[in-house]
Design a protein around this motif. Structure first.
Motif, PDB file in Angstrom:
ATOM      1  N   MET A  15      10.097  10.712 -34.416  1.00 38.83           N
ATOM      2  CA  MET A  15      10.236  10.720 -35.866  1.00 38.83           C
ATOM      3  C   MET A  15      11.123  11.901 -36.232  1.00 38.83           C
ATOM      4  SD  MET A  15       8.711   8.202 -36.971  1.00 38.83           S
ATOM      5  CE  MET A  15       7.573   7.843 -38.221  1.00 38.83           C
ATOM      6  N   TYR A  16      11.879  11.697 -37.274  1.00 30.45           N
ATOM      7  CA  TYR A  16      12.789  12.717 -37.756  1.00 30.45           C
ATOM      8  C   TYR A  16      12.541  12.923 -39.240  1.00 30.45           C
ATOM      9  CZ  TYR A  16      15.109  11.855 -33.353  1.00 30.45           C
ATOM     10  OH  TYR A  16      15.381  11.726 -32.021  1.00 30.45           O
ATOM     11  N   ARG A  17      13.031  14.049 -39.729  1.00 29.64           N
ATOM     12  CA  ARG A  17      12.829  14.368 -41.145  1.00 29.64           C
ATOM     13  C   ARG A  17      14.119  14.946 -41.703  1.00 29.64           C
ATOM     14  NH1 ARG A  17       8.071  18.053 -41.734  1.00 29.64           N
ATOM     15  NH2 ARG A  17       9.497  19.480 -40.733  1.00 29.64           N
ATOM     16  N   VAL A  18      14.448  14.556 -42.925  1.00 31.27           N
ATOM     17  CA  VAL A  18      15.570  15.149 -43.636  1.00 31.27           C
ATOM     18  C   VAL A  18      15.043  15.745 -44.934  1.00 31.27           C
ATOM     19  CG1 VAL A  18      17.303  13.620 -42.634  1.00 31.27           C
ATOM     20  CG2 VAL A  18      16.202  12.985 -44.789  1.00 31.27           C
ATOM     21  N   ARG A  19      15.704  16.774 -45.396  1.00 32.90           N
ATOM     22  CA  ARG A  19      15.310  17.457 -46.630  1.00 32.90           C
ATOM     23  C   ARG A  19      16.507  17.491 -47.568  1.00 32.90           C
ATOM     24  NH1 ARG A  19      11.430  20.754 -48.696  1.00 32.90           N
ATOM     25  NH2 ARG A  19      12.114  22.369 -50.132  1.00 32.90           N
ATOM     26  N   LEU A  20      16.243  17.235 -48.824  1.00 32.84           N
ATOM     27  CA  LEU A  20      17.272  17.262 -49.851  1.00 32.84           C
ATOM     28  C   LEU A  20      16.804  18.179 -50.970  1.00 32.84           C
ATOM     29  CD1 LEU A  20      19.988  15.850 -50.584  1.00 32.84           C
ATOM     30  CD2 LEU A  20      18.620  14.202 -51.847  1.00 32.84           C
ATOM     31  N   GLU A  21      17.560  19.224 -51.212  1.00 37.77           N
ATOM     32  CA  GLU A  21      17.262  20.166 -52.298  1.00 37.77           C
ATOM     33  C   GLU A  21      18.603  20.648 -52.827  1.00 37.77           C
ATOM     34  OE1 GLU A  21      14.703  24.266 -53.099  1.00 37.77           O
ATOM     35  OE2 GLU A  21      14.603  23.294 -51.147  1.00 37.77           O
ATOM     36  N   LYS A  22      19.034  20.051 -53.932  1.00 39.87           N
ATOM     37  CA  LYS A  22      20.367  20.315 -54.453  1.00 39.87           C
ATOM     38  C   LYS A  22      20.290  20.773 -55.905  1.00 39.87           C
ATOM     39  CE  LYS A  22      23.712  17.570 -52.576  1.00 39.87           C
ATOM     40  NZ  LYS A  22      24.268  18.523 -51.715  1.00 39.87           N
ATOM     41  N   GLU A  23      21.353  21.459 -56.333  1.00 40.83           N
ATOM     42  CA  GLU A  23      21.428  21.970 -57.701  1.00 40.83           C
ATOM     43  C   GLU A  23      21.303  20.875 -58.753  1.00 40.83           C
ATOM     44  OE1 GLU A  23      24.964  24.216 -58.386  1.00 40.83           O
ATOM     45  OE2 GLU A  23      24.513  25.642 -56.792  1.00 40.83           O
ATOM     46  N   GLN A  24      21.796  19.679 -58.455  1.00 40.14           N
ATOM     47  CA  GLN A  24      21.785  18.621 -59.461  1.00 40.14           C
ATOM     48  C   GLN A  24      20.432  17.942 -59.625  1.00 40.14           C
ATOM     49  OE1 GLN A  24      24.122  17.914 -56.621  1.00 40.14           O
ATOM     50  NE2 GLN A  24      23.966  15.729 -56.292  1.00 40.14           N
ATOM     51  N   HIS A  25      19.467  18.266 -58.762  1.00 39.25           N
ATOM     52  CA  HIS A  25      18.140  17.652 -58.879  1.00 39.25           C
ATOM     53  C   HIS A  25      17.214  18.555 -59.686  1.00 39.25           C
ATOM     54  CE1 HIS A  25      19.682  15.497 -55.199  1.00 39.25           C
ATOM     55  NE2 HIS A  25      19.647  14.627 -56.175  1.00 39.25           N
ATOM     56  N   VAL A  26      17.597  18.723 -60.920  1.00 39.88           N
ATOM     57  CA  VAL A  26      16.852  19.557 -61.862  1.00 39.88           C
ATOM     58  C   VAL A  26      16.693  18.786 -63.169  1.00 39.88           C
ATOM     59  CG1 VAL A  26      17.716  21.715 -60.859  1.00 39.88           C
ATOM     60  CG2 VAL A  26      18.940  20.665 -62.749  1.00 39.88           C
ATOM     61  N   PHE A  27      15.717  19.205 -63.935  1.00 43.74           N
ATOM     62  CA  PHE A  27      15.582  18.673 -65.283  1.00 43.74           C
ATOM     63  C   PHE A  27      14.849  19.698 -66.136  1.00 43.74           C
ATOM     64  CE2 PHE A  27      11.876  17.153 -63.000  1.00 43.74           C
ATOM     65  CZ  PHE A  27      10.820  17.202 -63.900  1.00 43.74           C
ATOM     66  N   SER A  28      15.190  19.718 -67.404  1.00 43.17           N
ATOM     67  CA  SER A  28      14.520  20.578 -68.374  1.00 43.17           C
ATOM     68  C   SER A  28      13.684  19.676 -69.263  1.00 43.17           C
ATOM     69  CB  SER A  28      15.541  21.337 -69.216  1.00 43.17           C
ATOM     70  OG  SER A  28      16.318  22.180 -68.397  1.00 43.17           O
ATOM     71  N   ALA A  29      12.424  20.044 -69.437  1.00 39.42           N
ATOM     72  CA  ALA A  29      11.547  19.187 -70.226  1.00 39.42           C
ATOM     73  C   ALA A  29      10.432  19.999 -70.854  1.00 39.42           C
ATOM     74  CB  ALA A  29      10.954  18.076 -69.350  1.00 39.42           C
ATOM     75  N   ALA A  30       9.919  19.466 -71.949  1.00 43.77           N
ATOM     76  CA  ALA A  30       8.763  20.060 -72.629  1.00 43.77           C
ATOM     77  C   ALA A  30       7.518  19.267 -72.227  1.00 43.77           C
ATOM     78  CB  ALA A  30       8.953  20.001 -74.134  1.00 43.77           C
ATOM     79  N   HIS A  31       6.393  19.965 -72.202  1.00 45.91           N
ATOM     80  CA  HIS A  31       5.123  19.308 -71.908  1.00 45.91           C
ATOM     81  C   HIS A  31       3.985  20.225 -72.328  1.00 45.91           C
ATOM     82  CE1 HIS A  31       3.552  21.149 -67.921  1.00 45.91           C
ATOM     83  NE2 HIS A  31       4.335  22.025 -68.504  1.00 45.91           N
ATOM     84  N   PHE A  32       2.789  19.715 -72.213  1.00 49.93           N
ATOM     85  CA  PHE A  32       1.578  20.516 -72.312  1.00 49.93           C
ATOM     86  C   PHE A  32       0.598  19.910 -71.329  1.00 49.93           C
ATOM     87  CE2 PHE A  32       1.558  17.399 -75.766  1.00 49.93           C
ATOM     88  CZ  PHE A  32       0.408  16.693 -75.513  1.00 49.93           C
ATOM     89  N   ILE A  33      -0.273  20.738 -70.791  1.00 49.09           N
ATOM     90  CA  ILE A  33      -1.301  20.220 -69.887  1.00 49.09           C
ATOM     91  C   ILE A  33      -2.663  20.621 -70.420  1.00 49.09           C
ATOM     92  CG2 ILE A  33       0.204  20.250 -67.863  1.00 49.09           C
ATOM     93  CD1 ILE A  33      -1.378  22.715 -66.893  1.00 49.09           C
ATOM     94  N   THR A  34      -3.663  19.949 -69.901  1.00 48.57           N
ATOM     95  CA  THR A  34      -5.037  20.298 -70.242  1.00 48.57           C
ATOM     96  C   THR A  34      -5.725  20.817 -68.986  1.00 48.57           C
ATOM     97  OG1 THR A  34      -5.888  18.104 -69.724  1.00 48.57           O
ATOM     98  CG2 THR A  34      -5.128  18.472 -71.976  1.00 48.57           C
ATOM     99  N   PHE A  35      -6.740  21.620 -69.192  1.00 45.59           N
ATOM    100  CA  PHE A  35      -7.522  22.140 -68.083  1.00 45.59           C
ATOM    101  C   PHE A  35      -8.930  22.450 -68.566  1.00 45.59           C
ATOM    102  CE2 PHE A  35      -4.990  25.435 -70.034  1.00 45.59           C
ATOM    103  CZ  PHE A  35      -5.869  26.490 -70.219  1.00 45.59           C
ATOM    104  N   ASN A  36      -9.820  22.673 -67.626  1.00 51.33           N
ATOM    105  CA  ASN A  36     -11.230  22.948 -67.930  1.00 51.33           C
ATOM    106  C   ASN A  36     -11.845  21.911 -68.860  1.00 51.33           C
ATOM    107  OD1 ASN A  36     -11.089  25.229 -66.328  1.00 51.33           O
ATOM    108  ND2 ASN A  36     -10.737  26.611 -68.032  1.00 51.33           N
ATOM    109  N   GLY A  37     -11.388  20.684 -68.730  1.00 51.89           N
ATOM    110  CA  GLY A  37     -11.986  19.602 -69.507  1.00 51.89           C
ATOM    111  C   GLY A  37     -11.446  19.442 -70.899  1.00 51.89           C
ATOM    112  N   ASP A  38     -11.529  20.506 -71.724  1.00 48.57           N
ATOM    113  CA  ASP A  38     -11.157  20.329 -73.122  1.00 48.57           C
ATOM    114  C   ASP A  38     -10.255  21.428 -73.663  1.00 48.57           C
ATOM    115  OD1 ASP A  38     -12.970  22.389 -73.122  1.00 48.57           O
ATOM    116  OD2 ASP A  38     -14.187  21.583 -74.755  1.00 48.57           O
ATOM    117  N   VAL A  39      -9.485  22.081 -72.790  1.00 51.34           N
ATOM    118  CA  VAL A  39      -8.535  23.100 -73.226  1.00 51.34           C
ATOM    119  C   VAL A  39      -7.140  22.507 -73.090  1.00 51.34           C
ATOM    120  CG1 VAL A  39      -7.600  25.400 -72.802  1.00 51.34           C
ATOM    121  CG2 VAL A  39     -10.051  24.974 -72.479  1.00 51.34           C
TER     122      VAL A  39
END
Length: 174
Positions: A15-39
């Protein structure tokens, strides 16, 4: 002769493995997450980076996967998320309602409400917009896209999403 046969058998199962990590694989986005159930966090954004590793046997061209196909499919996925608000549609405490021109998100425990233009949002089939679940979402979509484009399903794929210069969420296919 026996050693040559053994080496050929080992190569067959290698088995072989290749890795791809390039400058163009980026994105800017807004979000919010929740934690501890209700925060619920405040709405905020990140400049995300995405890396992918694909594992499998070598094909007739002696590579695991066509780097160009992998690069282009990942770029298409990150472009879909770029400069959008990411909203989870599977969270039990966040109600997301898409209308023709707008999207309303309500955090039900405290009634906080956000209203966004429809075109500014990506509704994701996840329970929370964490780096881990974004990695899973991208990984599953990437697997489908790669298989459709190349006709080959990799043995394993690993997608990593960096949301803050070294804070990676990673998903690996089973």
């Amino acid at each position: 002769m026996q050693l040559e046969t053994c080496n050929l058998e080992l190569e067959t199962f290698a088995m072989y493995r290749v890795r791809l990590e390039k400058e163009q694989h980026v994105f800017s986005a807004a979000h919010f997450i929740t934690f501890n159930g209700d925060v619920c966090e405040r709405l905020h954004g990140h400049n995300y980076r995405v890396a992918v590793e694909v594992e499998g046997p070598l094909d007739e061209n002696q590579y695991v996967i066509d780097f160009i196909a992998l690069r282009d499919e990942l770029k298409a996925l990150t472009d879909e998320l770029d400069h959008h608000v990411l909203l989870p549609t599977g969270h039990p405490l966040i109600r997301v309602e898409a209308r023709e021109r707008e999207v309303e998100a309500v955090f039900t425990p405290d009634g906080r409400r956000w209203l966004f233009p429809r075109g500014d949002c990506v509704l994701l089939p996840v329970s929370n917009t964490t780096a881990e679940l974004l990695a899973q979402y991208l990984g599953q979509r990437l697997l489908t896209a790669i298989e459709k484009r190349t006709g080959v399903r990799p043995t394993r794929i690993e997608v990593a999403v960096d949301e803050n210069h070294g804070q990676w969420g990673v998903w690996r296919s089973p």
